[in-house]
Design an enzyme around this catalytic site. Structure first.
Site, PDB file in Angstrom:
ATOM      1  N   LYS A 150     -22.796  13.645  14.768  1.00 35.10           N
ATOM      2  CA  LYS A 150     -22.917  12.359  15.452  1.00 35.10           C
ATOM      3  C   LYS A 150     -23.790  12.499  16.697  1.00 35.10           C
ATOM      4  O   LYS A 150     -24.659  11.655  16.968  1.00 35.10           O
ATOM      5  CB  LYS A 150     -21.529  11.836  15.830  1.00 35.10           C
ATOM      6  CG  LYS A 150     -21.528  10.438  16.443  1.00 35.10           C
ATOM      7  CD  LYS A 150     -20.137  10.052  16.908  1.00 35.10           C
ATOM      8  CE  LYS A 150     -19.144  10.029  15.766  1.00 35.10           C
ATOM      9  NZ  LYS A 150     -17.784   9.646  16.227  1.00 35.10           N
TER      10      LYS A 150
ATOM     11  N   THR B 223      -8.000   1.097  22.934  1.00 35.35           N
ATOM     12  CA  THR B 223      -6.858   0.199  22.801  1.00 35.35           C
ATOM     13  C   THR B 223      -5.588   1.007  22.541  1.00 35.35           C
ATOM     14  O   THR B 223      -5.564   1.863  21.650  1.00 35.35           O
ATOM     15  CB  THR B 223      -7.092  -0.790  21.646  1.00 35.35           C
ATOM     16  OG1 THR B 223      -8.345  -1.453  21.855  1.00 35.35           O
ATOM     17  CG2 THR B 223      -5.980  -1.819  21.590  1.00 35.35           C
TER      18      THR B 223
ATOM     19  N   GLU C  37     -11.844  -3.077  26.408  1.00 31.36           N
ATOM     20  CA  GLU C  37     -13.056  -3.718  25.885  1.00 31.36           C
ATOM     21  C   GLU C  37     -12.661  -4.898  25.010  1.00 31.36           C
ATOM     22  O   GLU C  37     -11.569  -4.932  24.436  1.00 31.36           O
ATOM     23  CB  GLU C  37     -13.889  -2.704  25.101  1.00 31.36           C
ATOM     24  CG  GLU C  37     -13.143  -1.965  23.982  1.00 31.36           C
ATOM     25  CD  GLU C  37     -13.091  -2.721  22.681  1.00 31.36           C
ATOM     26  OE1 GLU C  37     -13.850  -3.699  22.525  1.00 31.36           O
ATOM     27  OE2 GLU C  37     -12.284  -2.353  21.813  1.00 31.36           O
ATOM     28  N   PHE C  38     -13.567  -5.875  24.919  1.00 32.61           N
ATOM     29  CA  PHE C  38     -13.335  -7.058  24.096  1.00 32.61           C
ATOM     30  C   PHE C  38     -14.570  -7.324  23.237  1.00 32.61           C
ATOM     31  O   PHE C  38     -15.098  -8.438  23.205  1.00 32.61           O
ATOM     32  CB  PHE C  38     -13.029  -8.268  24.979  1.00 32.61           C
ATOM     33  CG  PHE C  38     -11.847  -8.084  25.890  1.00 32.61           C
ATOM     34  CD1 PHE C  38     -10.554  -8.310  25.445  1.00 32.61           C
ATOM     35  CD2 PHE C  38     -12.033  -7.659  27.199  1.00 32.61           C
ATOM     36  CE1 PHE C  38      -9.458  -8.130  26.291  1.00 32.61           C
ATOM     37  CE2 PHE C  38     -10.946  -7.480  28.056  1.00 32.61           C
ATOM     38  CZ  PHE C  38      -9.664  -7.716  27.596  1.00 32.61           C
ATOM     39  N   LEU C  39     -15.031  -6.295  22.541  1.00 29.85           N
ATOM     40  CA  LEU C  39     -16.279  -6.392  21.797  1.00 29.85           C
ATOM     41  C   LEU C  39     -16.091  -7.066  20.444  1.00 29.85           C
ATOM     42  O   LEU C  39     -15.105  -6.846  19.758  1.00 29.85           O
ATOM     43  CB  LEU C  39     -16.878  -5.003  21.573  1.00 29.85           C
ATOM     44  CG  LEU C  39     -17.119  -4.128  22.794  1.00 29.85           C
ATOM     45  CD1 LEU C  39     -17.857  -2.861  22.379  1.00 29.85           C
ATOM     46  CD2 LEU C  39     -17.884  -4.874  23.864  1.00 29.85           C
ATOM     47  N   ARG C  40     -17.083  -7.863  20.083  1.00 30.30           N
ATOM     48  CA  ARG C  40     -17.190  -8.389  18.722  1.00 30.30           C
ATOM     49  C   ARG C  40     -18.287  -7.612  18.019  1.00 30.30           C
ATOM     50  O   ARG C  40     -19.405  -7.517  18.526  1.00 30.30           O
ATOM     51  CB  ARG C  40     -17.561  -9.872  18.744  1.00 30.30           C
ATOM     52  CG  ARG C  40     -16.558 -10.782  19.417  1.00 30.30           C
ATOM     53  CD  ARG C  40     -17.187 -12.147  19.657  1.00 30.30           C
ATOM     54  NE  ARG C  40     -18.324 -12.050  20.576  1.00 30.30           N
ATOM     55  CZ  ARG C  40     -19.260 -12.995  20.704  1.00 30.30           C
ATOM     56  NH1 ARG C  40     -19.210 -14.089  19.956  1.00 30.30           N
ATOM     57  NH2 ARG C  40     -20.244 -12.839  21.577  1.00 30.30           N
TER      58      ARG C  40
ATOM     59  N   CYS D  85     -10.222  -4.078  14.366  1.00 32.15           N
ATOM     60  CA  CYS D  85      -9.544  -4.524  15.592  1.00 32.15           C
ATOM     61  C   CYS D  85      -8.395  -5.492  15.321  1.00 32.15           C
ATOM     62  O   CYS D  85      -7.242  -5.177  15.586  1.00 32.15           O
ATOM     63  CB  CYS D  85     -10.565  -5.157  16.543  1.00 32.15           C
ATOM     64  SG  CYS D  85     -11.688  -3.966  17.299  1.00 32.15           S
TER      65      CYS D  85
END
Length: 437
Positions: free
Chosen positions: A35, A122, A152-155, A266
């Site tokens: 990675k 989370t 975090e609140f990622l889409r 999520c």
């Protein structure tokens, strides 16, 4: 400033690139050598819109680098973000925190001076005190290491924008007036100065924020799908009903579209994890509505199977079915808890010949479901199909010509489980169309 990001999966790699975009020097750290090699070459090891270009730009200037060394990361900066994965435990709905505690345990022994560790992963509420105790006991700097919670609140497919222009910024600390707050405010200065709402709170509230937000979003999606079930029994139009409800500013229109339901890494995980933690806290009765949210979501997948039986009969053995979609939603190659693949696998188990197509997620789908058939071209995928299932609402699928497709298929039957196709055009071309409304 200098910052590190520990864990360079979807969350970490995105956060690292965006911190570089904000003008910081960033060192991403991950124990996966493959990675790290991909990231160092200027690419992301997964598909996220715009991320390859962002990583390439900042690795080229040297403002973004990657390493496999915790020691190097500790020496590089005094602000460390942790964004490792917290999947569900095998056979349980609870979060698996092994990666988080392993990362903290590996980093801490190299922290010899004041530092801030800001956790983005989370977690179940109550994790922060345990993690802080581990870090301070292992770090030579001891109590001079401040642990903060920065959820975090990622889409997915909007992750860069959600990082650089978030709806809100949440910072959780053990004590009020933490010195770590001023340091993180400096890291996020451009975001804060742009007018982003910044909420500084305690550990527990910050820990709850992500799971509560995703549980609410999941509930909203399942609510309109529950209304679709009622509309199906009563003859009402759920699309019009969703429009009526969505115009209420207290509810909003986003997410108020009936369909196959939610998936991904999520919403399903955080919904189940939130319920599991509530049960552990003896608050299980308070989350009964969330249990039904999950049940409604599962029923939507089964509803596609039921409609398939209605169109092709009770015996699906040998029936040729095309599935448009493998990713859990458009704009990503993420297949975690994908409704499309869950339905495809179930139909395969029932004996159907299932061919799956998707613009981005086929490589991942092949690895997880090698027993299914795959086609790169959505038109070629329909060859001799008796039924087409529209299960992931990629824009590419909305532009396909139903007249041309009718010449390739044998059944001329379509189930639009996402509700985004113009079924009038399909019906005019001789197709029998069904929806989940």
């Amino acid at each position: 400033m200098r910052t590190t990001v520990i864990g360079c999966g979807y969350l970490g790699a995105t956060h690292a690139a965006c911190m570089a975009e904000l003008g910081h020097e960033v060192l991403g750290m991950d124990s996966d050598t493959d990675k790290v090699a991909v990231l160092a070459s200027g690419k992301a090891p997964f598909f996220e819109r715009g991320l390859d270009a962002l990583i390439a730009r900042h690795t080229a200037t040297g403002s973004l680098r990657f390493t496999t060394s915790y020691q190097e990361a500790a020496a590089f900066a005094d602000v460390h973000f942790i964004g490792v994965g917290t999947p569900q435990q095998p056979g349980s709905d609870s979060y698996d925190l092994a990666q988080l505690f392993d990362a903290a345990g590996e980093l801490a022994p190299y922290l010899s001076g004041p530092a801030v560790i800001a956790v983005k992963s989370t977690v179940p509420v109550g994790t922060a005190p345990r993690l802080a105790h581990l870090i301070r006991a292992a770090a030579p700097a001891g109590d001079r290491v401040e642990v903060a919670w920065n959820p975090e609140f990622l889409r997915e497919s909007f992750a860069i924008d959600d990082t650089l222009r978030p709806d809100r910024l949440v910072l959780g600390f053990q004590h009020a007036r933490s010195w770590g707050e001023s340091l993180l405010r400096e890291v996020f200065a451009k975001i804060i100065d742009s007018g982003t709402a910044t909420i500084v709170t305690d550990w527990a509230t910050a820990e709850l924020a992500k799971g509560a937000a995703n549980s609410f979003l999941a509930t909203k999606i399942s609510f309109i799908n529950a209304m679709a079930e009622v509309c199906g029994k009563s003859g009402a139009d759920v699309t019009a009903l969703a429009d009526i409800l969505g115009h209420d500013h207290r509810i909003g229109r986003h997410g108020m579209r009936p369909g196959i339901g939610f998936g991904g890494g999520c919403l399903p995980k955080d919904l189940r994890g939130f319920i599991a933690r509530a049960v552990e806290l003896d608050a299980g009765d308070a989350v009964g509505i969330l249990r039904e949210t999950h049940a409604v979501n599962e029923r939507r997948r089964q509803h596609v199977i039921d409609l398939t039986h209605e169109e092709l009969g009770s015996d699906l053995r040998g029936k040729r079915i095309t599935v448009w979609g493998a990713a859990f939603k458009p704009g990503t190659d993420d297949i975690r808890d994908s409704p499309a693949l869950a339905v495809a696998q179930k139909l395969h188990d029932l004996g159907a010949r299932v061919t799956v197509t998707d613009p981005e997620a086929l490589d991942n789908a092949r690895k997880l479901h090698p027993e299914l058939d795959y086609a790169e071209d959505p038109v070629a995928a329909t060859e001799d199909a008796e039924l087409v299932l529209h299960l992931t609402d990629w824009e590419q699928f909305t532009h396909l010509d139903p007249v041309r497709l009718a010449l390739r298929t044998t059944g001329h039957k379509l189930i639009d489980a996402r509700g985004t196709l113009d079924t009038r055009l399909w019906q005019a071309a001789g197709w029998i169309t069904r929806s989940l409304a």
